[in-house]
Design a protein around this motif. Structure first.
Motif, PDB file in Angstrom:
ATOM      1  N   ALA A  58      55.301 112.807  20.749  1.00  0.00           N
ATOM      2  CA  ALA A  58      55.866 113.397  21.962  1.00  0.00           C
ATOM      3  C   ALA A  58      56.317 112.303  22.928  1.00  0.00           C
ATOM      4  CB  ALA A  58      54.847 114.313  22.642  1.00  0.00           C
ATOM      5  N   TYR A  59      55.536 111.227  22.994  1.00  0.00           N
ATOM      6  CA  TYR A  59      55.889 110.119  23.876  1.00  0.00           C
ATOM      7  C   TYR A  59      57.161 109.418  23.399  1.00  0.00           C
ATOM      8  CZ  TYR A  59      55.635 105.613  26.264  1.00  0.00           C
ATOM      9  OH  TYR A  59      55.941 104.503  26.997  1.00  0.00           O
ATOM     10  N   GLU A  60      57.219 109.142  22.099  1.00  0.00           N
ATOM     11  CA  GLU A  60      58.366 108.421  21.548  1.00  0.00           C
ATOM     12  C   GLU A  60      59.657 109.246  21.617  1.00  0.00           C
ATOM     13  OE1 GLU A  60      57.188 107.298  17.641  1.00  0.00           O
ATOM     14  OE2 GLU A  60      55.877 105.663  18.316  1.00  0.00           O
ATOM     15  N   SER A  61      59.512 110.570  21.567  1.00  0.00           N
ATOM     16  CA  SER A  61      60.706 111.429  21.627  1.00  0.00           C
ATOM     17  C   SER A  61      61.145 111.710  23.065  1.00  0.00           C
ATOM     18  CB  SER A  61      60.424 112.758  20.920  1.00  0.00           C
ATOM     19  OG  SER A  61      59.416 113.491  21.593  1.00  0.00           O
ATOM     20  N   GLY A  62      60.347 111.236  24.019  1.00  0.00           N
ATOM     21  CA  GLY A  62      60.696 111.434  25.419  1.00  0.00           C
ATOM     22  C   GLY A  62      60.251 112.760  25.997  1.00  0.00           C
ATOM     23  N   LYS A  63      59.496 113.555  25.235  1.00  0.00           N
ATOM     24  CA  LYS A  63      59.043 114.861  25.717  1.00  0.00           C
ATOM     25  C   LYS A  63      57.807 114.755  26.603  1.00  0.00           C
ATOM     26  CE  LYS A  63      60.782 117.305  21.628  1.00  0.00           C
ATOM     27  NZ  LYS A  63      60.401 118.097  20.444  1.00  0.00           N
ATOM     28  N   LEU A  64      57.141 113.605  26.556  1.00  0.00           N
ATOM     29  CA  LEU A  64      55.898 113.417  27.298  1.00  0.00           C
ATOM     30  C   LEU A  64      55.970 112.054  27.971  1.00  0.00           C
ATOM     31  CD1 LEU A  64      53.437 115.289  27.511  1.00  0.00           C
ATOM     32  CD2 LEU A  64      52.305 113.894  25.799  1.00  0.00           C
ATOM     33  N   ARG A  65      56.036 112.052  29.297  1.00  0.00           N
ATOM     34  CA  ARG A  65      56.175 110.800  30.024  1.00  0.00           C
ATOM     35  C   ARG A  65      55.250 110.761  31.242  1.00  0.00           C
ATOM     36  NH1 ARG A  65      58.499 106.955  26.938  1.00  0.00           N
ATOM     37  NH2 ARG A  65      60.522 107.586  26.115  1.00  0.00           N
ATOM     38  N   GLY A  66      54.918 109.538  31.658  1.00  0.00           N
ATOM     39  CA  GLY A  66      54.196 109.334  32.905  1.00  0.00           C
ATOM     40  C   GLY A  66      52.962 110.184  33.067  1.00  0.00           C
ATOM     41  N   LYS A  67      52.961 110.996  34.133  1.00  0.00           N
ATOM     42  CA  LYS A  67      51.799 111.815  34.463  1.00  0.00           C
ATOM     43  C   LYS A  67      51.493 112.829  33.361  1.00  0.00           C
ATOM     44  CE  LYS A  67      52.166 111.558  39.507  1.00  0.00           C
ATOM     45  NZ  LYS A  67      52.308 112.345  40.765  1.00  0.00           N
ATOM     46  N   GLN A  68      52.539 113.300  32.677  1.00  0.00           N
ATOM     47  CA  GLN A  68      52.310 114.287  31.614  1.00  0.00           C
ATOM     48  C   GLN A  68      51.482 113.692  30.485  1.00  0.00           C
ATOM     49  OE1 GLN A  68      56.172 115.859  30.441  1.00  0.00           O
ATOM     50  NE2 GLN A  68      55.811 117.685  31.668  1.00  0.00           N
TER      51      GLN A  68
END
Length: 300
Positions: free
Chosen positions: A188-198
């Protein structure tokens, strides 16, 4: 199913004559704000009810929406309240009540989820639920999947916008396999769906899910578990594994920091690189980093 009819009349209905279809617990502060608003400027929007036959031939009314307004009216000593009266069956009344909750700006996520679950239990499929609630079929499918797995923590996080629904479903797919769950976060992080606070919030929820369970318990007391020798050993082993993982992460972080320090030390020894940094206005390093790169001096 019959189509919902338009309001047929606006009447003053005795409050004692109204039965609540879908009672909800309400935050005390929010309720006081409703009472204050009605006391100050009056009722901005009538409640909505549907008639039902009562005992001895009397007509009662089933509340569709406006429970907070009705309770506020009662708290202010009023005996009757303005109400839009519509003639609908129980099923339509339930759907109208659910739609009202979804439309509110600040609904309680568990109420929405309970409503969707109730529609499913009434035999509606995902497409029908989506049509009646205004949600997408994909979101309804995801919510029902999480409901079936008892994933209340993930559901609340999704409905509050703390993590994406796709990430929650991937976490569920990982089951109790920590490696699979961590991979879900990584993907999710690598695909950009999960960033920063999420990303931080997702890790926190997973930790709570692991230690406290998937369900919130809905305010009910948890069943006490008897402590046995075997349970103590399992708990000890789990804590040992957690500590080992923490040590491993700390060691990896230390190695990466040493690599960065070593690389900076070599780069800063190059006069051309130092001149480039000065030209860009980057002639200093943060103190804690400079102390590691040059233990006795800082960058000129």
């Amino acid at each position: 199913m019959n189509a919902v009819q338009a309001p047929v009349d606006l009447l003053m209905i005795p409050i004692d004559n109204i039965d609540v279809l879908n009672p909800r617990e309400r935050n005390g502060k929010v309720f006081e704000e409703i009472v204050h608003s009605i006391r100050s400027v009056g009722l901005k929007k009538p409640i909505k009810v549907t008639p039902r036959p009562g005992r001895d031939g009397e007509t009662r009314h089933l509340l569709i929406c406006g429970e907070g307004r009705m309770k506020a009216f009662k708290a202010l000593g009023e005996k009757s309240i303005p109400a839009m009266v519509v003639s609908v069956n129980d099923e339509d009344a339930f759907i109208m009540s659910l739609a009202e909750n979804i439309a509110r700006r600040q609904y309680r996520p568990l109420e929405l989820l309970a409503g969707i679950e109730a529609l499913r239990d009434r035999g509606y499929d995902k497409k029908a639920i989506a049509g009646k609630t205004g949600l997408s079929v994909e979101r309804v499918h995801g919510i029902l999947t999480l409901l079936e797995h008892g994933e209340e923590r993930l559901l609340i996080a999704v409905e509050k916008g703390k993590i994406p629904l796709t990430t929650a479903l991937t976490i569920v797919g990982g089951g109790d396999d920590d490696k699979a769950v961590q991979k879900a976060l990584q993907d999710a992080y690598e695909s950009g769906k999960l960033r920063g606070k999420q990303l931080f919030e997702a890790r926190r929820i997973i930790e709570c899910r692991h230690t406290l369970g998937r369900s919130l318990g809905r305010g009910m007391a948890r069943k006490r578990t008897d402590i046995t020798t075997a349970s103590l050993v399992r708990t000890y082993q789990k804590e040992v594994n957690r500590q080992k993982l923490m040590v491993k992460k700390a060691e990896m972080t230390q190695q990466r920091l040493l690599f960065v320090v070593g690389a900076l030390r070599q780069l800063l020894a190059n006069e051309n690189f130092s001149n480039l940094l000065r030209a860009e206005g980057l002639s200093t390093l943060p103190t804690y980093l400079a102390e590691r790169v040059w233990p006795t001096t800082t960058m000129a």
